[in-house]
Design an enzyme around this catalytic site. Structure first.
Site, mmCIF file in Angstrom:
data_model
loop_
_atom_site.group_PDB
_atom_site.id
_atom_site.type_symbol
_atom_site.label_atom_id
_atom_site.label_comp_id
_atom_site.label_asym_id
_atom_site.label_seq_id
_atom_site.Cartn_x
_atom_site.Cartn_y
_atom_site.Cartn_z
ATOM 1 N N ASP A 455 0.745 -1.242 0.092
ATOM 2 C CA ASP A 455 -0.020 0.112 0.110
ATOM 3 C C ASP A 455 0.972 1.306 0.022
ATOM 4 O OD1 ASP A 455 -1.560 -2.235 0.625
ATOM 5 O OD2 ASP A 455 -3.180 -0.971 1.708
ATOM 6 N N GLU A 525 -4.635 -5.065 -7.040
ATOM 7 C CA GLU A 525 -5.678 -5.872 -6.030
ATOM 8 C C GLU A 525 -6.996 -5.164 -6.128
ATOM 9 O OE1 GLU A 525 -3.127 -5.471 -2.441
ATOM 10 O OE2 GLU A 525 -4.952 -4.468 -1.537
#
Ligand SMILES: *[C@@H]1O[C@H](CO)[C@@H](O)[C@H](O)[C@H]1NC(C)=O
Ligand SMILES: *[C@@H]1O[C@H](CO)[C@@H](O)[C@H](O)[C@H]1NC(C)=O
Ligand SMILES: *[C@@H]1O[C@H](CO)[C@@H](O)[C@H](O)[C@H]1NC(C)=O
Ligand SMILES: *[C@@H]1O[C@H](CO)[C@@H](O)[C@H](O)[C@H]1NC(C)=O
Ligand SMILES: *[C@@H]1O[C@H](CO)[C@@H](O)[C@H](O)[C@H]1NC(C)=O
Ligand SMILES: *[C@@H]1O[C@H](CO)[C@@H](O)[C@H](O)[C@H]1NC(C)=O
Ligand SMILES: *[C@@H]1O[C@H](CO)[C@@H](O)[C@H](O)[C@H]1NC(C)=O
Ligand SMILES: *[C@@H]1O[C@H](CO)[C@@H](O)[C@H](O)[C@H]1NC(C)=O
Ligand SMILES: *[C@@H]1O[C@H](CO)[C@@H](O)[C@H](O)[C@H]1NC(C)=O
Ligand SMILES: *[C@H]1O[C@@H](CO)[C@H](O)[C@@H](O)[C@@H]1NC(C)=O
Length: 883
Positions: A455, A525
């Site tokens: 992230d 994702e």
């Protein structure tokens, strides 16, 4: 506790663990005990001869929880049921260290050196050999911190003992393997000797594992040049000349040789290259594009007196070339052996207790390939080299990298997660971890890329460490800053990968827009969150009460969804769509049917949009479905479930990724033709049939075109979809000659699509303001279908059967699902169906194939569906021929 194990210990202790230079052996098992039951002086417990009769006997690798399950202290079937994982375990037992201990025998040789190799111990460890400290918990740190310790001076000639104290794990504080919000945490947080520990013997010269690079790019002229490198350590007190010898063997046994001679100073370690020419190289391809020839690589070292000093670990490698670039939109795209490669993958999870079973992993990768995926993403789940070997052999790419949201991303600028911020010692752990994993991954052709962040991107200091470590071990693949675009380190530039959701349900047409996670660029994702298991799996892990909650309490938090602090603890977004599009469920069975319909559409539309838009103006370059499978029995985020059962999300994916395919674009009624193959040639026909629920024809069209390789084209539009009364069925068929049907694809569509409010999107979903109403599907009368068995065939390992479905009605037979069961009505798993969850047009006949492992006895096929009455057919065995 176990007394039998004492006998095992004595037997094991008598054999020599290693006995000659170049030998390496894994500590074959451990005695495990909690420090709650041990004296405080653990160093003295590491002297041979201590009484361990009250300890647990566990395998050569495994976490504390895995060891306790192995010993029957806990039963995973029981723990997985309902909320037992939360209620049956005293978590405080795992807040203190646990000890692994083993005795082993070695007759120490003159001028021989002995090395202890670790591959990561969670979260950190003290290591003792025969009462001496080999390493303490400030060196042996992290799940991936692999180290080589010299233990020559600590060994006895004869019986020896190693003891490892594994410290408890907190995912926010430690460099471990976390599950973020995926699922509840294992009660030990993965603490323990989860990867093997081995002992290696060498002469005065010791070798690292070898690594290899080649100059193969796209075309070659008769041969490629391989450079083999190995790190050579001279432990002698004087400088000496070392002869290195390498042999590379091709899959058909052709050998290629290389050698080097190098003088190395006392105590010095040096990287020595060897050049080997390989003639007529056989190229490694991902499964969809060709075969997977693997070359083996051996290296050994001899010293001046002619004695063999060490033999490096044997590796295999493939000759192939992977690169990535950022296109004009800053989207990352991959090339494999020079060809544009659309990544179609899914996020892999380790087992909740980090157990690894090669056979299970092979089955999972078989499912990956059967679904048409070409990649798995390991987000901080590096598992073991066995997984990489399987991926090499089977032609599946691995996109590996570090994980998000915990210690691994404890950056000053990470304001989204609670990982403890890094301090100086953490950079040393990062270095050791990256060096170890780089060495383990290097030779495997299955690696597509390594993402040093997920992230968030690593800070400049960590980025430099990661990149240097990968380069030090000749990493031949792309290094990418992160899986998102929140920021980037200068050294690597922007990642070119987006992480803009969705993670929860969105409608089919979502993917066809130019917003957020829609099909353009590289989505690292993303998905509709779907993956509902069928009844055969649900009853294995849900109580009656849980089952009722699932369909009667649409907004309730459920223990088998994500964790209770997560946005994905309930199914409310999904259920709101299900109720609005397909109608409120009338029973659990009705709910599951509707869920499978939702799941099938969700994955199909996502994979199809990425496929169809791969050569668009702003191309789709890749996507990782979130996720492939769960760490434990999950209710969502999966393409097959924990029991390897495949349902709607699986077969939606399988249709969506077909190598040559015809696709309906929900947003504008477009028809796209797609090829993922490098060798599509000849002419193709596409037929378009749109019919109403009562079976009457609305549109029939015959279209034709020339095939094209590895591309996607807009072919036409389905006209007049706005005139559909309630719901219509659309069948698209792509064929190439009378007998070659590449794709048959059936949709149920409405005049009015779902309407989204993009500006109101969250990081995980985009809300729908008006739902497409498909409820008319549930007012269709039942179609009558015939089900019969066709040919069947078998090898020793695989049995295959053909099932013939015949719609004997003038109306469509919608969403027919087939389940293979044994004599007890238990699902045969895994079962690979050529297609499933299928819809037949009026009077249409469809042949499906199913295959399963011959050791499982399949008895019947259960058939049910949208508007068909449930029926069973016996498989029979009389007409079986050998495959
Ligand atoms: C675990 O529990 C299940 C369900 O009660 C049982 O069938 C199974 O045999 C148990 N496993 C072991 C290893 O005892
Ligand atoms: C390391 O070990 C010492 C005992 O030797 C212990 O006090 C300390 O808590 C351990 N460190 C961590 C981070 O677990
Ligand atoms: C596991 O780690 C979490 C933090 O990620 C922590 O809250 C929990 O206490 C840990 N469990 C144990 C048994 O230490
Ligand atoms: C195209 O390539 C694939 C993958 O190598 C192969 O399986 C298939 O048979 C080839 N098809 C044709 C028509 O050559
Ligand atoms: C690509 O990224 C670079 C670096 O952030 C930026 O300067 C450039 O404007 C971006 N290009 C596009 C097309 O977004
Ligand atoms: C849609 O209409 C256009 C224009 O009349 C026609 O060329 C095309 O073939 C039609 N498409 C289909 C699938 O019927
Ligand atoms: C396409 O359809 C036409 C008309 O039915 C037929 O003559 C032709 O053989 C078909 N071509 C292929 C490649 O299937
Ligand atoms: C869409 O979202 C915006 C921003 O939250 C909101 O102001 C607007 O009312 C929404 N539109 C509809 C049609 O719901
Ligand atoms: C079939 O299974 C046996 C034993 O499990 C194995 O040795 C053999 O290699 C398998 N054969 C094939 C073709 O997979
Ligand atoms: C290295 O050892 C010598 C002597 O035992 C053998 O002759 C070589 O074949 C061997 N080389 C490799 C690459 O294993």
């Amino acid at each position: 506790m176990r007394y039998l194990s004492v006998v095992f210990s004595l037997a094991a202790a008598s054999a020599q663990l290693v006995s000659s230079a170049g030998e390496s052996a894994v500590i074959p098992g451990w005695y495990l005990q909690s420090t709650a039951n041990l004296p405080t002086n653990l160093s003295s417990l590491s002297l041979a001869g201590a009484n361990v009769s009250e300890w647990y006997r566990v395998s050569y690798r495994g976490t504390v929880a895995a060891g306790l399950i192995e010993n029957g202290v806990y039963n995973d079937t029981v723990l997985f049921f309902s909320d037992n994982l939360e209620t049956l375990v005293d978590y405080s037992e795992f807040e203190i260290p646990w000890v692994y201990r083993e005795e082993f025998n070695i007759s120490t040789g003159k001028d021989q050196h002995y090395w202890l190799n670790t591959n990561g111990i969670t979260s950190r460890a003290d290591i003792y050999v025969n009462g001496q400290t080999v390493a303490t918990n400030d060196t042996q740190v992290g799940s991936y911190g692999g180290h080589r310790y010299e233990i020559t001076d600590y060994l006895n000639d004869g019986n020896n003992c190693i003891l490892i104290t594994a410290y408890p794990t907190n995912y926010l504080r430690d460099f471990a393997m976390g599950f973020v919000d995926w699922n509840p945490y294992p009660f030990d947080n993965g603490t323990g000797v989860w990867r093997e520990v081995s002992i290696r013997q060498s002469g005065s010269v010791t070798l690292s594992a070898p690594r290899v690079t080649t100059d193969f790019e796209h075309t070659w002229k008769g041969s490629v040049t391989a450079v083999v490198r190995v790190d050579v350590l001279n432990s002698a007190n004087a400088s000496q000349n070392v002869i290195l010898d390498t042999v590379i063997a091709s899959p058909d046994g052709q050998q290629y040789f290389g050698t080097a001679s190098q003088t190395i100073g006392p105590g010095e370690e040096m990287t020595v290259p060897m050049i080997v020419a390989i003639h007529d190289p056989q190229v490694w391809w991902p499964a969809q594009w060709g075969s997977q020839p693997l070359y083996s690589l051996k290296v050994n070292a001899t010293v001046s007196d002619g004695s063999l000093s060490d033999i490096a670990e044997t590796r295999s490698f493939g000759i192939r070339h992977v690169t990535s670039y950022r296109n004009g939109y800053n989207d990352t795209a991959f090339l494999v052996n020079g060809y544009p490669f659309l990544v179609l993958g899914a996020g892999y999870s380790a087992d909740i207790f980090y157990r690894f079973d090669t056979d299970r992993a092979r089955k999972q990768l078989q499912l990956v390939l059967d679904m048409g995926l070409n990649t798995i993403r390991l987000e901080g789940k590096q598992e073991h080299p066995e997984l990489y070997e399987l991926a090499d052999e089977m032609g599946v790419f691995i996109m590996a990298g570090w994980e998000c949201c915990d210690k691994w991303e404890g950056w000053e600028y990470n304001d989204e997660a609670d990982g403890v911020k890094w301090t100086d010692p953490d950079y040393a752990v990062a270095n050791a971890s990256m060096l170890h994993e780089a060495a383990a991954m290097q030779s495997h052709p299955s690696f597509l890329a390594f993402l040093v962040g997920s992230d968030f991107w690593p800070d400049d200091r960590a980025t430099q460490i990661y990149v240097d470590a990968l380069n030090q071990y000749d990493w031949p693949n792309p290094i990418i800053a992160s899986a998102a675009e929140r920021g980037y380190p200068d050294l690597l530039g922007i990642s070119g990968m987006k992480m803009d959701g969705p993670y929860d349900w969105v409608p089919n047409n979502y993917w066809w827009y130019d917003e957020l996670g829609a099909a353009f660029g590289f989505g690292s994702e993303l998905g509709s969150g779907v993956g509902t298991p069928e009844m055969g799996s649900l009853t294995k892990f849900l109580s009656e009460r849980d089952l009722d909650d699932m369909w009667q309490e649409p907004d309730m938090g459920l223990y088998h969804m994500s964790t209770n602090v997560s946005s994905f603890y309930d199914r409310s977004i999904y259920n709101e769509a299900l109720y609005n599009k397909y109608g409120a469920p009338k029973s659990l069975e009705d709910y599951l049917l509707k869920a499978q319909i939702m799941d099938y559409e969700a994955t199909r539309s996502q994979f199809e949009a990425f496929a169809a838009r791969k050569t668009d103006t702003r191309p789709a370059t890749g996507m990782i479905y979130w996720m492939l499978q769960g760490a434990w029995p999950n209710l969502h985020w999966q393409l097959f479930d924990y029991y390897l059962a495949a349902a709607g999300s699986y077969y939606g994916t399988k249709v969506g990724t077909r190598p040559e395919h015809v696709v309906y674009g929900y947003k504008d009624s477009s028809i796209y033709v797609v090829s993922h193959a490098l060798n599509s040639t000849g002419s193709r026909n596409v037929t378009v049939d749109l019919i109403s629920l009562n079976g009457s024809t609305l549109i029939h069209a015959d279209l034709s075109m020339d095939a094209f390789p590895n591309s996607a084209h807009l072919l036409d539009y389905v006209n007049a979809t706005n005139e559909i009364e309630d719901v219509a069925f659309l069948k698209l068929v792509l064929s190439g000659g009378a007998d070659v049907e590449f794709s048959r694809n059936v949709y149920w569509i409405t005049a009015q699509n779902d309407v989204m409010n993009w500006t109101n999107s969250s990081w995980f979903s985009t809300p729908v303001t008006e739902y497409a109403d498909l409820s008319a599907l549930f007012s269709m009368p039942n179609a009558s279908i015939g089900v019969s068995m066709g040919d069947s065939a078998h090898t020793d390992n695989i049995t295959a059967a053909e099932v013939i479905l015949e719609n004997q009605s003038e109306i469509p037979a919608w969403f027919i699902r087939l389940v293979l069961v044994d004599t007890n009505g238990k699902e045969v798993l895994p079962a690979l169906w050529s297609d499933n969850y299928v819809t037949l047009f009026p009077n249409e006949t469809l042949k499906l194939d199913v295959s399963w492992n011959s050791s499982l006895s399949a008895e019947q096929i259960w058939v049910s569906g949208g508007n068909v009455a449930a029926q069973n057919v016996s498989i029979g065995s009389s007409s079986r021929r050998r495959l």
